[in-house]
Design a protein around this motif. Structure first.
Motif: not given
Length: 214
Positions: A191, A194, A201
């Protein structure tokens, strides 16, 4: 979430259909009834169901080769899906695509894509088309954790942010890229990719349909 009883029942029915479809597909594959590859969507049904319910019907969806569930939530019947696996003309891609290439263009489902990460730039192209036409659609792109190390992801996220394209990138992280654990191929939290592009995100529980929908 202000969901009606009917909507909640529909969530259950859609997830149940996907699970039973995949179980039968696996059974037929093991019996040698059809060839090619078979990548099942078992365990990820909440992602497709929750997302499809939240999107508008004309928003674009494109995914990788675990695409059966996505086809089912975007209007492909179980019969047309199974016919495709068997290579029948009655299949959703007229029997020419097989497991990895379910498509329903009328419902803006642009299919499964057989090359890992190869569909990510296409999602940005769909978003660019919508921005150019001013039709208020968004594009959604789904891929597994194995695709996050493909160069196409970084090139696409960069240009998508630069041009402010209406696209959402979703990693359906099942913990393994085929047979390789995430910790063995990705150095940081997925994650966090991003952040390098200044993107919004979030890390969500993809096993919970109401969380995905929200």
């Amino acid at each position: 979430l202000k969901l009606t009883d009917e909507q909640v029942v529909n969530f259950f029915e859609e997830m149940y259909l996907q699970r039973r479809f995949e179980e039968r597909a696996a059974q037929m594959y093991q019996k040698g009834k059809f060839g090619g590859f078979l990548h099942l969507y078992i365990g990820q049904e909440a992602v497709s169901t929750g997302t499809a319910a939240a999107l508008n019907e004309d928003d674009d969806i494109i995914t990788g080769y675990r695409d059966h569930g996505w086809g089912l939530v975007r209007g492909i019947s179980a019969k047309a899906g199974m016919a495709e696996l068997f290579g029948k003309h009655a299949g959703c891609s007229k029997g020419k695509g097989g497991s990895m290439h379910f498509v329903n263009a009328e419902k803006h489902f642009w299919g499964g894509y057989g090359i890992v990460g190869g569909h990510i730039p296409i999602a940005a192209g769909l978003a660019m088309a919508s921005k150019y036409q001013g039709n208020n659609r968004i594009a959604t792109c789904f891929f597994g954790d194995g695709a996050v190390d493909q160069g196409a992801l970084h090139e696409t996220m960069n240009i998508a942010q630069l041009w402010k394209l209406p696209v959402i990138f979703v990693v359906e992280n099942n913990g393994y890229s085929m047979g390789t654990a995430v910790r063995r191929h990705t150095v940081n939290e997925i994650v966090d990719r991003a952040k390098g592009y200044g993107m919004k995100s979030a890390l969500l529980n993809g096993m919970e349909v109401f969380t995905v929908y929200e």
